[in-house]
Design a protein around this motif. Sequence first.
Motif, PDB file in Angstrom:
ATOM      1  N   MET A 181     -14.999 -22.706   3.206  1.00  0.00           N
ATOM      2  CA  MET A 181     -14.935 -21.745   4.299  1.00  0.00           C
ATOM      3  C   MET A 181     -16.107 -20.762   4.248  1.00  0.00           C
ATOM      4  SD  MET A 181     -12.477 -22.430   6.291  1.00  0.00           S
ATOM      5  CE  MET A 181     -12.338 -20.885   7.187  1.00  0.00           C
ATOM      6  N   ARG A 182     -16.443 -20.320   3.014  1.00  0.00           N
ATOM      7  CA  ARG A 182     -17.556 -19.382   2.891  1.00  0.00           C
ATOM      8  C   ARG A 182     -18.864 -20.019   3.342  1.00  0.00           C
ATOM      9  NH1 ARG A 182     -16.662 -16.331  -2.970  1.00  0.00           N
ATOM     10  NH2 ARG A 182     -14.705 -15.256  -2.420  1.00  0.00           N
ATOM     11  N   LEU A 183     -19.055 -21.288   2.981  1.00  0.00           N
ATOM     12  CA  LEU A 183     -20.278 -21.974   3.387  1.00  0.00           C
ATOM     13  C   LEU A 183     -20.363 -22.066   4.910  1.00  0.00           C
ATOM     14  CD1 LEU A 183     -22.803 -23.685   2.796  1.00  0.00           C
ATOM     15  CD2 LEU A 183     -21.309 -25.685   2.707  1.00  0.00           C
ATOM     16  N   MET A 184     -19.277 -22.472   5.558  1.00  0.00           N
ATOM     17  CA  MET A 184     -19.294 -22.610   7.011  1.00  0.00           C
ATOM     18  C   MET A 184     -19.496 -21.261   7.682  1.00  0.00           C
ATOM     19  SD  MET A 184     -19.095 -25.802   7.488  1.00  0.00           S
ATOM     20  CE  MET A 184     -18.792 -25.887   9.248  1.00  0.00           C
ATOM     21  N   ALA A 185     -18.846 -20.221   7.151  1.00  0.00           N
ATOM     22  CA  ALA A 185     -19.029 -18.883   7.715  1.00  0.00           C
ATOM     23  C   ALA A 185     -20.479 -18.429   7.570  1.00  0.00           C
ATOM     24  CB  ALA A 185     -18.084 -17.895   7.036  1.00  0.00           C
ATOM     25  N   GLY A 186     -21.057 -18.716   6.395  1.00  0.00           N
ATOM     26  CA  GLY A 186     -22.452 -18.343   6.181  1.00  0.00           C
ATOM     27  C   GLY A 186     -23.401 -19.078   7.111  1.00  0.00           C
ATOM     28  N   LEU A 187     -23.109 -20.355   7.344  1.00  0.00           N
ATOM     29  CA  LEU A 187     -23.961 -21.124   8.261  1.00  0.00           C
ATOM     30  C   LEU A 187     -23.837 -20.622   9.694  1.00  0.00           C
ATOM     31  CD1 LEU A 187     -23.400 -24.721   6.832  1.00  0.00           C
ATOM     32  CD2 LEU A 187     -25.518 -23.395   6.757  1.00  0.00           C
ATOM     33  N   TRP A 188     -22.610 -20.271  10.107  1.00  0.00           N
ATOM     34  CA  TRP A 188     -22.441 -19.697  11.446  1.00  0.00           C
ATOM     35  C   TRP A 188     -23.195 -18.375  11.570  1.00  0.00           C
ATOM     36  CZ3 TRP A 188     -21.354 -21.836  15.762  1.00  0.00           C
ATOM     37  CH2 TRP A 188     -20.484 -22.919  15.832  1.00  0.00           C
ATOM     38  N   LEU A 189     -23.157 -17.571  10.495  1.00  0.00           N
ATOM     39  CA  LEU A 189     -23.881 -16.300  10.519  1.00  0.00           C
ATOM     40  C   LEU A 189     -25.387 -16.493  10.516  1.00  0.00           C
ATOM     41  CD1 LEU A 189     -21.710 -14.154   8.057  1.00  0.00           C
ATOM     42  CD2 LEU A 189     -21.858 -13.970  10.551  1.00  0.00           C
ATOM     43  N   LEU A 190     -25.832 -17.680  10.161  1.00  0.00           N
ATOM     44  CA  LEU A 190     -27.251 -18.010  10.239  1.00  0.00           C
ATOM     45  C   LEU A 190     -27.624 -18.556  11.614  1.00  0.00           C
ATOM     46  CD1 LEU A 190     -29.970 -18.303   8.724  1.00  0.00           C
ATOM     47  CD2 LEU A 190     -29.198 -20.576   7.986  1.00  0.00           C
ATOM     48  N   VAL A 191     -26.763 -19.405  12.174  1.00  0.00           N
ATOM     49  CA  VAL A 191     -27.065 -20.057  13.450  1.00  0.00           C
ATOM     50  C   VAL A 191     -27.029 -19.056  14.613  1.00  0.00           C
ATOM     51  CG1 VAL A 191     -26.217 -21.743  15.138  1.00  0.00           C
ATOM     52  CG2 VAL A 191     -26.303 -22.349  12.712  1.00  0.00           C
ATOM     53  N   LEU A 214     -24.288 -27.690  11.287  1.00  0.00           N
ATOM     54  CA  LEU A 214     -24.716 -26.294  11.413  1.00  0.00           C
ATOM     55  C   LEU A 214     -26.061 -26.070  10.742  1.00  0.00           C
ATOM     56  CD1 LEU A 214     -21.361 -24.367  10.796  1.00  0.00           C
ATOM     57  CD2 LEU A 214     -22.572 -24.672  12.956  1.00  0.00           C
ATOM     58  N   GLY A 215     -26.265 -26.686   9.577  1.00  0.00           N
ATOM     59  CA  GLY A 215     -27.547 -26.534   8.898  1.00  0.00           C
ATOM     60  C   GLY A 215     -28.693 -27.112   9.708  1.00  0.00           C
ATOM     61  N   GLY A 216     -28.457 -28.260  10.350  1.00  0.00           N
ATOM     62  CA  GLY A 216     -29.489 -28.844  11.198  1.00  0.00           C
ATOM     63  C   GLY A 216     -29.808 -27.962  12.395  1.00  0.00           C
ATOM     64  N   ALA A 217     -28.772 -27.382  13.003  1.00  0.00           N
ATOM     65  CA  ALA A 217     -29.000 -26.464  14.120  1.00  0.00           C
ATOM     66  C   ALA A 217     -29.846 -25.281  13.683  1.00  0.00           C
ATOM     67  CB  ALA A 217     -27.656 -25.993  14.684  1.00  0.00           C
ATOM     68  N   ALA A 218     -29.540 -24.728  12.510  1.00  0.00           N
ATOM     69  CA  ALA A 218     -30.312 -23.590  12.002  1.00  0.00           C
ATOM     70  C   ALA A 218     -31.760 -23.973  11.741  1.00  0.00           C
ATOM     71  CB  ALA A 218     -29.661 -23.061  10.723  1.00  0.00           C
ATOM     72  N   MET A 219     -31.971 -25.154  11.166  1.00  0.00           N
ATOM     73  CA  MET A 219     -33.339 -25.576  10.837  1.00  0.00           C
ATOM     74  C   MET A 219     -34.187 -25.772  12.088  1.00  0.00           C
ATOM     75  SD  MET A 219     -34.618 -28.851   8.592  1.00  0.00           S
ATOM     76  CE  MET A 219     -36.378 -29.210   8.421  1.00  0.00           C
TER      77      MET A 219
END
Length: 326
Positions: A1-11, A278-283
């Motif tokens: 959950m923390r990882l997904m939340a962190g990725l959303w906070l990045l995207v 999510l990581g791909g979207a951020a990149m």
Amino acid sequence: MRLMAGLWLLVLPLCAASLLVGAVWLPPGAALTALFGRGDPLLVLVMQELRLPRAILGAAVGAALGLAGAAMQGYLRNPLAEPGLIGTSAMASLGAVLAIQTGLAAALPLALPGAALAGAGLSVVLVLAMAGPRGGALALILAGIAVSALAGALTSLVLNLSPNPFAANEIVFWMMGSLADRSMLHVQIALPVMAAGVLILWPLGRGLRALSLGEDVAASMGISLPRLRLRLALGTAALVGGATAVAGAIGFVGLVVPHLLRRAVGGDPGRLMAASALGGAAMVLAADIAVRLILPERDLKLGVLTALIGAPFFLHLILRLRRQMP
């Protein structure tokens, strides 16, 4: 959950930055007002017809490539696998190249993305036909390599025989990958295809988890490997074909992102697919913002920047795997 939340906070901040960054910096208040159709008509046009489609496509293309890469690596159980391995991106590029060369892309707005999607669909037919109904991972890889080589050779042939230098120049620039000058029409074309790919791949998490224990174990757990392979090929083709149709060839996203996030999810292929999307979207969003800030007057291409980032990482990954070998 923390990882997904962190990725959303990045995207989410990257999406906001994508809306604000451009040839002219817009104050957040004015940009937000224009985004909802109020204020200066020129700003409304810029926000709704230029920057909003670009931000949506940046997130969607990155998510598609990241998700497809995670699924492909999970199926092949190889961190060096990437979504273009089955020839989809090469065939989609060939379709787009033919549309540009024949003049269809100039005559019909939907011709270029339509031809790219047709090429992606053809790649699935060819790969599955060559691999055979009972072919395993190795057969799928070899068939994909053959299709990619054929598509690459035909693309080079089109460029070699092109009598029109302007068409050849347009082909070369399109193949470098870019999100510039995209409209809501491109969003409407790509999103349904990518959504179909997500719906096909998302339920494969259980099968990929079982497959990580070996094909025999997966079969004993009731996983149909031919069906899993078919859904993987169809879903990957939809995601990569949709992304290539509107953004051109953008490499290394599906390779780099899943590898970076694998340890954070404990190697679980199902969780890795969600995180990689999510990581791909951020990149891709970050890279697209960077191309607007680095040499904005020279129109640095998105695919060039992702390759400059991804190629050294790929070499580092190979060297690290070689050191781990006995």
